[in-house]
Design an enzyme around this catalytic site. Structure first.
Site: not given
Ligand code: EPZ
Length: 430
Positions: A22-23, A117, A122, A305, A397
């Site tokens: 998915k991702n 989610c 986020r 995840d 989803r």
């Molecule tokens: C991706 O989310 C995935 N979603 C998530 O999967 C997954 O949990 C996550 O990566 C971590 O592997 C998709 O790919 C659509 P991050 P993403 O940016 O990109 C913080 C699922 O179940 N952060 O790596 O949103 C953030 O708040 C979903 O399939 C900032 O602070 O995750 C988090 O604490 C759930 N500023 C951490 O970094 C930013 O600009 C990691 O987030 C971006 C992120």
């Protein structure tokens, strides 16, 4: 009021085909608009997050031609407006990949602030930092992220934290910028690598994906391609842990075992047998699970995840285990639901302290988010008696045909739409 109705107690046994990631799909589908030629994408997962993104792109003028459930042709040459803010797009996180793709190609984009989610803040500050480093202006207005640039110029960008989404978005925008962009402290997830490979198949010049330093040399334009998405490591890991929880014997097929290494390592630690072949992994759980400690980390660490899924397993294991969530700040909401099934778990700050119990008993539960929802289904499959799961839209989803695949492994689970259908299920399984 769709629900999953479950009668627990059956070990899961058999083989299950794993679908496209998915991702990876969400990033690749968005990236497909970066050429005016037609792109063919195969092994697309038929899940609502991907379908919502395709619908939103179609509403912006992208030509979407679904060949079958898992194959789509995309042509972005007729995009009428660069504003993507229809209601459905606000529900998914990955809408923001359209920002990077449209900014890269048209130097302008406006997309609704991402949803996704409810597992933490986020934030998107790292995405904005990347776009600004490339020379774009970014502002947030009326719930949309608006970005534009006279000219995108390569830059040396140090990420303040490892972010999958921000790494992908910067790769998208930088692919058509002038000169070289270097991303330091980049995310290394398999779906980052899949996106880079996809863009390179369209003529991009991206090196180092999968390491924490990614180099992108901007090119003039991108061309058509045909591409198959990698298997979903989290879907695979979910079925692997479902085997552990139900003391079953499950083989996940169409996987890349390398992507599952941290998941396999934990299954071995808690006493499961794991057999790997080229594109399949078999998990056999014949004895009581053992306790362990786990901390979620960016790839190749144990995936966040998979955090709810391993907690469900450890709550049935002998002894005391701990699960520490280092990525998101609010990803233990489901623990209250597990407590109603008899689990003994205490959450202190970002760590769950788990005292293994002998069994779960079935209960009426609500899925708080995608992966926790899948984990609660796993708990229902292991529980004594009946379990119902509400808000299964979260689960759908990210899991294609979840209840059908579980049925094929021997689970007594059905998707019911009314109390009448629920009673019928209860009568049928007795
Ligand atoms: C991706 O989310 C995935 N979603 C998530 O999967 C997954 O949990 C996550 O990566 C971590 O592997 C998709 O790919 C659509 P991050 P993403 O940016 O990109 C913080 C699922 O179940 N952060 O790596 O949103 C953030 O708040 C979903 O399939 C900032 O602070 O995750 C988090 O604490 C759930 N500023 C951490 O970094 C930013 O600009 C990691 O987030 C971006 C992120």
């Amino acid at each position: 009021m769709e629900q999953y109705a479950i009668k627990g107690g059956n070990p899961l046994v058999g083989e299950v085909e794993i679908g496209g990631a998915k991702n990876a799909a969400l990033a690749i589908v968005a990236a497909a608009v970066m050429t005016d030629e037609t792109v063919l994408i195969e092994n697309l997962p038929d899940v609502s997050d991907v379908n919502v993104l395709l619908e939103a792109m179609e509403s912006a003028g992208v030509i979407i031609n679904r060949i079958d459930r898992h194959t789509v042709k995309i042509n972005g040459s007729q995009i009428k407006n660069l504003v993507v803010d229809n209601d459905s797009i606000k529900k998914i996180r990955a809408s923001y990949y359209l920002l990077g793709a449209l900014l890269g190609k048209y130097k302008k984009a406006e997309v609704a602030l991402p949803g996704g989610c409810n597992i933490g803040s986020r934030a998107i500050d790292q995405h904005i930092k990347g776009f600004k480093a490339l020379g774009a202006q970014v502002r947030i207005e009326h719930g949309n992220v608006c970005t534009e640039a006279q000219h995108l110029k390569g830059s040396h960008i140090f990420m303040d934290k490892v972010s999958v989404g921000a790494t992908i978005n910067i790769i998208l925008a930088a692919s058509l910028a002038d000169g070289q962009t270097i991303i330091e402290n980049a995310a290394k997830e398999p779906h980052v690598v899949d996106l880079a490979n996809f863009l390179n198949s369209m003529g991009a010049n991206i090196k180092g994906a999968g390491t924490d330093v990614i180099r992108i040399k901007g090119v003039e334009k991108l061309h058509k391609t045909e591409y198959a998405i990698i298997p979903d490591q989290i879907e695979a890991g979910t079925y692997m842990f479902a085997a552990a929880v139900t003391k079953g014997d499950v083989t996940v097929k169409n996987v890349i075992p390398k992507h599952l290494e941290s998941i396999t390592a934990k299954l071995l630690e808690i006493g499961c047998e794991v057999e790997e072949s080229d594109d399949a992994v078999r998990v056999v759980a014949s004895k009581k699970l053992e306790h362990t400690q786990v901390k979620t980390l960016p790839y190749p660490g144990f995936p966040t995840d998979m955090q709810p899924q391993i907690t469900v397993a450890l709550a049935l294991a002998d002894g005391t285990s701990t699960v520490t969530e280092s990525i998101f700040e609010n990803r233990f909401k489901y623990v209250d639901e597990l407590t109603r099934m008899g689990a003994n778990i205490k959450v202190e700050s970002n760590t769950a302290i788990i005292e293994g119990v002998g069994k779960y008993t079935g209960a009426g539960l609500t899925a708080p988010d995608l992966r926790a929802g899948a984990a609660l289904v796993m708990a229902g499959l292991a529980a004594e008696g009946f379990t119902t799961i509400d808000d299964i839209k979260y689960i759908e989803r990210g899991y294609e045909d979840f209840h059908l695949k579980l049925q094929s492994l021997g689970a007594q689970i059905e998707r019911v739409k009314s109390d009448k259908e629920l009673q019928k299920f209860k009568l049928k399984v007795g």
